[in-house]
Design a protein around this motif. Structure first.
Motif, PDB file in Angstrom:
ATOM      1  N   SER A   1       0.831  -1.209   0.000  1.00 45.45           N
ATOM      2  CA  SER A   1       0.000   0.000   0.000  1.00 45.45           C
ATOM      3  C   SER A   1       0.860   1.252   0.000  1.00 45.45           C
ATOM      4  O   SER A   1       2.016   1.229   0.407  1.00 45.45           O
ATOM      5  CB  SER A   1      -0.926   0.005   1.218  1.00 45.45           C
ATOM      6  N   LEU A   2       0.270   2.339  -0.490  1.00 51.44           N
ATOM      7  CA  LEU A   2       0.922   3.650  -0.516  1.00 51.44           C
ATOM      8  C   LEU A   2       0.097   4.612   0.321  1.00 51.44           C
ATOM      9  O   LEU A   2      -1.128   4.575   0.290  1.00 51.44           O
ATOM     10  CB  LEU A   2       0.987   4.192  -1.951  1.00 51.44           C
ATOM     11  N   HIS A   3       0.789   5.474   1.074  1.00 53.62           N
ATOM     12  CA  HIS A   3       0.075   6.395   1.973  1.00 53.62           C
ATOM     13  C   HIS A   3       0.627   7.798   1.819  1.00 53.62           C
ATOM     14  O   HIS A   3       1.809   8.026   2.042  1.00 53.62           O
ATOM     15  CB  HIS A   3       0.237   5.932   3.420  1.00 53.62           C
ATOM     16  N   LEU A   4      -0.196   8.723   1.430  1.00 53.95           N
ATOM     17  CA  LEU A   4       0.192  10.099   1.108  1.00 53.95           C
ATOM     18  C   LEU A   4       1.139  10.068  -0.085  1.00 53.95           C
ATOM     19  O   LEU A   4       1.979   9.170  -0.174  1.00 53.95           O
ATOM     20  CB  LEU A   4       0.916  10.792   2.268  1.00 53.95           C
TER      21      LEU A   4
ATOM     22  N   GLN B   1       1.146   4.063  12.418  1.00 52.28           N
ATOM     23  CA  GLN B   1       0.440   5.166  13.057  1.00 52.28           C
ATOM     24  C   GLN B   1       1.368   6.361  13.307  1.00 52.28           C
ATOM     25  O   GLN B   1       0.943   7.513  13.235  1.00 52.28           O
ATOM     26  CB  GLN B   1      -0.183   4.673  14.371  1.00 52.28           C
ATOM     27  N   VAL B   2       2.629   6.059  13.586  1.00 52.02           N
ATOM     28  CA  VAL B   2       3.591   7.139  13.802  1.00 52.02           C
ATOM     29  C   VAL B   2       3.687   8.015  12.559  1.00 52.02           C
ATOM     30  O   VAL B   2       3.652   9.257  12.643  1.00 52.02           O
ATOM     31  CB  VAL B   2       4.984   6.572  14.154  1.00 52.02           C
ATOM     32  N   LEU B   3       3.785   7.379  11.400  1.00 51.15           N
ATOM     33  CA  LEU B   3       3.912   8.149  10.156  1.00 51.15           C
ATOM     34  C   LEU B   3       2.606   8.842   9.801  1.00 51.15           C
ATOM     35  O   LEU B   3       2.615   9.945   9.222  1.00 51.15           O
ATOM     36  CB  LEU B   3       4.362   7.228   9.017  1.00 51.15           C
ATOM     37  N   GLU B   4       1.496   8.213  10.139  1.00 49.99           N
ATOM     38  CA  GLU B   4       0.197   8.865   9.920  1.00 49.99           C
ATOM     39  C   GLU B   4       0.133  10.171  10.699  1.00 49.99           C
ATOM     40  O   GLU B   4      -0.254  11.213  10.172  1.00 49.99           O
ATOM     41  CB  GLU B   4      -0.944   7.941  10.375  1.00 49.99           C
ATOM     42  N   ARG B   5       0.530  10.110  11.961  1.00 47.28           N
ATOM     43  CA  ARG B   5       0.447  11.307  12.822  1.00 47.28           C
ATOM     44  C   ARG B   5       1.435  12.373  12.380  1.00 47.28           C
ATOM     45  O   ARG B   5       1.200  13.549  12.551  1.00 47.28           O
ATOM     46  CB  ARG B   5       0.752  10.941  14.278  1.00 47.28           C
ATOM     47  N   LEU B   6       2.565  11.919  11.825  1.00 45.13           N
ATOM     48  CA  LEU B   6       3.571  12.883  11.390  1.00 45.13           C
ATOM     49  C   LEU B   6       3.323  13.324   9.948  1.00 45.13           C
ATOM     50  O   LEU B   6       3.993  14.233   9.453  1.00 45.13           O
ATOM     51  CB  LEU B   6       4.974  12.285  11.510  1.00 45.13           C
ATOM     52  N   ALA B   7       2.367  12.690   9.297  1.00 45.79           N
ATOM     53  CA  ALA B   7       2.006  13.029   7.920  1.00 45.79           C
ATOM     54  C   ALA B   7       3.210  13.018   6.987  1.00 45.79           C
ATOM     55  O   ALA B   7       3.538  14.004   6.330  1.00 45.79           O
ATOM     56  CB  ALA B   7       1.291  14.373   7.877  1.00 45.79           C
ATOM     57  N   ILE B   8       3.894  11.876   6.981  1.00 43.47           N
ATOM     58  CA  ILE B   8       5.019  11.689   6.067  1.00 43.47           C
ATOM     59  C   ILE B   8       4.635  10.591   5.073  1.00 43.47           C
ATOM     60  O   ILE B   8       4.107   9.554   5.468  1.00 43.47           O
ATOM     61  CB  ILE B   8       6.295  11.274   6.843  1.00 43.47           C
ATOM     62  N   PRO B   9       4.879  10.821   3.770  1.00 45.13           N
ATOM     63  CA  PRO B   9       4.511   9.806   2.768  1.00 45.13           C
ATOM     64  C   PRO B   9       5.279   8.503   2.999  1.00 45.13           C
ATOM     65  O   PRO B   9       6.483   8.534   3.227  1.00 45.13           O
ATOM     66  CB  PRO B   9       4.939  10.452   1.438  1.00 45.13           C
ATOM     67  N   TYR B  10       4.577   7.393   2.931  1.00 48.89           N
ATOM     68  CA  TYR B  10       5.253   6.100   3.125  1.00 48.89           C
ATOM     69  C   TYR B  10       4.530   5.014   2.350  1.00 48.89           C
ATOM     70  O   TYR B  10       3.422   5.211   1.855  1.00 48.89           O
ATOM     71  CB  TYR B  10       5.327   5.737   4.614  1.00 48.89           C
ATOM     72  N   ARG B  11       5.200   3.883   2.262  1.00 47.36           N
ATOM     73  CA  ARG B  11       4.566   2.719   1.654  1.00 47.36           C
ATOM     74  C   ARG B  11       4.924   1.475   2.467  1.00 47.36           C
ATOM     75  O   ARG B  11       5.896   1.459   3.219  1.00 47.36           O
ATOM     76  CB  ARG B  11       5.006   2.554   0.204  1.00 47.36           C
ATOM     77  N   ILE B  12       4.099   0.467   2.284  1.00 50.91           N
ATOM     78  CA  ILE B  12       4.335  -0.797   2.998  1.00 50.91           C
ATOM     79  C   ILE B  12       4.711  -1.859   1.976  1.00 50.91           C
ATOM     80  O   ILE B  12       4.035  -2.029   0.963  1.00 50.91           O
ATOM     81  CB  ILE B  12       3.087  -1.240   3.767  1.00 50.91           C
TER      82      ILE B  12
ATOM     83  N   LYS C   1       7.617 -10.860   6.885  1.00 52.41           N
ATOM     84  CA  LYS C   1       8.125  -9.531   7.234  1.00 52.41           C
ATOM     85  C   LYS C   1       7.529  -8.456   6.345  1.00 52.41           C
ATOM     86  O   LYS C   1       7.393  -8.633   5.134  1.00 52.41           O
ATOM     87  CB  LYS C   1       9.651  -9.525   7.116  1.00 52.41           C
ATOM     88  N   TYR C   2       7.162  -7.354   6.976  1.00 44.20           N
ATOM     89  CA  TYR C   2       6.783  -6.143   6.247  1.00 44.20           C
ATOM     90  C   TYR C   2       7.835  -5.079   6.497  1.00 44.20           C
ATOM     91  O   TYR C   2       8.317  -4.925   7.622  1.00 44.20           O
ATOM     92  CB  TYR C   2       5.448  -5.591   6.766  1.00 44.20           C
ATOM     93  N   ASP C   3       8.192  -4.345   5.483  1.00 42.20           N
ATOM     94  CA  ASP C   3       9.015  -3.157   5.661  1.00 42.20           C
ATOM     95  C   ASP C   3       8.137  -1.938   5.458  1.00 42.20           C
ATOM     96  O   ASP C   3       7.283  -1.923   4.563  1.00 42.20           O
ATOM     97  CB  ASP C   3      10.164  -3.113   4.645  1.00 42.20           C
TER      98      ASP C   3
END
Length: 423
Positions: free
Chosen positions: A124-127, A307-318, A333-335
């Motif tokens: 998944s991709l987030h922001l 959740q940490v990245l959600e709260r900090l609003a930094i783009p990330y992917r899993i 494992k997930y990165d």
RNA sequence: GGAGAGAUGGCUGAGUGGUUGAAAGCGCCCGCCUCGAAAGCGGGUGAACGGUUACCCGUUCCGUGAGUUCAAAUCUCACUCUCUCCGCCA
């Protein structure tokens, strides 16, 4: 680690799993040693049974006041034979353990198959990465310009791959530690621990770093102690050689720890900035759970870290790691990777792994499912929640403005007491 | 760093070189009693490895490792850890 019996009875599955991880192990030597061991064990146990029986005879005859010298003489040879066989068995067992400790954990059946990181699946991709209206700077330039990072002077102290955080940079790091620990302890149900940072050889074996990867660790001169490479090691080994109460499971722990890695195989890679250092900072999440829950617990662990990245609003992917990129101890494992403008790509900020009973066997961590029931191995999981230095780098780069100042994520403003880092 | 004490099963705690895998108590499980429970009574209750796998049998394990002995929880040596006191230090 697997026990010998499991390997013996599941040779093909073990071979297949090892191959899926991109390693080769014939196990022929193992099987031969294992067979030889059982033969010798059977032989020596017969001798020991005889010895025990004869010893009782000696005791009985003595009680009756009879002479036992002749019998004792015969026993000497028997004792010698036992001694020699025991020594042979011990040597074989050491060789068996040598092999067993080097067999990697087997991948879960739902793990994507592939030889290396190119086969990892984006889950998944987030922001979306921010589009800059100016040329964004790398964090090592930004940080130095803002006088919050100092790599040059860190070199005077400890050499390459170290950093000094200074002023608001140091406060930013401290804020991230507090922010993450507060989040995990108050909202996600983790118990905060602050463990020793030096660990024994056995601890490193317990979590799977040793004996294969000794060159990655810093060793204390003249002592059998190592600088911990991740809080996973001390926190997981807290419960080594314990039988946990099944009613208390699951156990969730979170720990902030400076972590140390020799980065032996990474010469020349990521030499600038905060991305790859000998000493780095990390908040770790560790779980001890019942076997039937570990798959679901990995998902919630991952969510807690995200959740940490959600709260900090930094783009990330899993990423879902493929068999070839699982590492030695993980079954799945997930990165989590966050967007790093200076690299113009995603960079790893967390690995969330399910080890199933692999570490529990090595560290001998069991639980009793019910009162009176037989003890079983627990399942262990852990993940970064998150790596702090890379997070600092990502905040600086993703939140930078065209004048070189850096806005702060909403969630950090209460901890920082300011809204912006400027010159 | 110096001196002393200790380490036994899930827990507490006995243990004279020879039916001690280990007394006793607690806890736990099963049964009796009870409408049910408590109390009481009776029985059971460690792990690893190997052989058979229905039951069962054997071996090993009393902090770790070596040694003495026909035989070690018990004797000897080394090491580790815990506790107490002194010194030092944050």
């Amino acid at each position: 680690m697997f026990d010998a019996k499991f390997v013996r009875n599941n040779v093909d599955a073990v071979r297949a799993g090892v191959a899926a991880k991109g390693e080769s192990l014939t196990l022929d030597n193992f099987l031969a040693l294992d067979e030889g061991r059982r033969q010798k064990v059977t032989a020596v146990e017969q001798l020991k049974a005889e010895r025990n029986q004869k010893s009782e005879e000696v005791a009985e005859l003595r009680r009756q006041g009879q002479d036992t010298t002749l019998l004792q003489e015969n026993m000497k040879a028997l004792g010698q034979e036992v001694k020699e066989l025991d020594a042979e068995i011990k040597e074989i067992e050491q060789r068996l353990e040598h092999i067993l400790l080097r067999i990697p954990n087997l991948p879960d059946s739902d793990v994507p198959v592939g030889p290396d990181e190119s086969h990892n699946k984006v889950r998944s991709l987030h922001l979306l990465p921010r589009q800059f209206a100016f040329a964004p700077k790398a964090h090592w330039d930004l940080g130095v310009a803002l006088d919050i990072l100092d790599f040059e002077r860190a070199g005077k102290i400890a050499g390459a791959r170290f950093a000094i955080y200074r002023g608001l940079g140091a406060r930013l790091m401290r804020s991230l530690i507090s922010f993450m620990l507060n989040l995990h302890t108050t909202e996600h149900g983790y118990v905060e621990v602050a463990p020793p940072l030096l660990v024994t050889y056995d601890n490193m074996v317990g979590t799977g770093q040793f004996p294969k990867f000794t060159e990655d660790a810093f060793k204390i001169a003249g002592q059998e102690l190592y600088l911990n490479p991740t809080a996973e090691v001390p926190v997981t080994n807290m419960h080594r050689d314990e039988v946990l109460d099944g009613m208390q499971l699951p156990l969730y722990y979170t720990a902030y720890c400076p972590s140390f890695r020799a980065e032996a195989g990474a010469a020349g890679r990521d030499t600038r900035g905060l991305i790859r250092m000998h000493q780095f900072n990390k908040v770790e999440l560790v779980k001890f759970v019942r076997p039937e829950h570990s798959s679901a617990e990995l998902e919630t662990l991952l969510a807690d870290a995200c959740q940490v990245l959600e709260r900090l609003a930094i783009p990330y992917r899993i990423l879902e790691m493929c068999t070839g990129d699982l590492g030695f101890a993980a079954a799945k494992k997930y990165d989590i990777e966050l967007w790093m403008p200076s690299y113009n790509r995603y960079v790893e900020i967390s690995s969330c792994s399910n080890f199933r009973d692999f570490q529990a066997r090595r560290a001998n961590i069991k639980f009793r499912p019910q009162k009176g029931a037989k003890a079983e191995y627990v399942h262990t999981l852990n993940g970064s929640g998150l790596a702090i230095d890379r997070l600092v780098a990502a905040i600086l780069e993703n939140y930078q403005e065209d004048n070189g100042s850096v806005r702060l994520p909403e969630a950090l403003i209460p901890f920082m007491g300011i809204e912006k880092i400027t010159n």
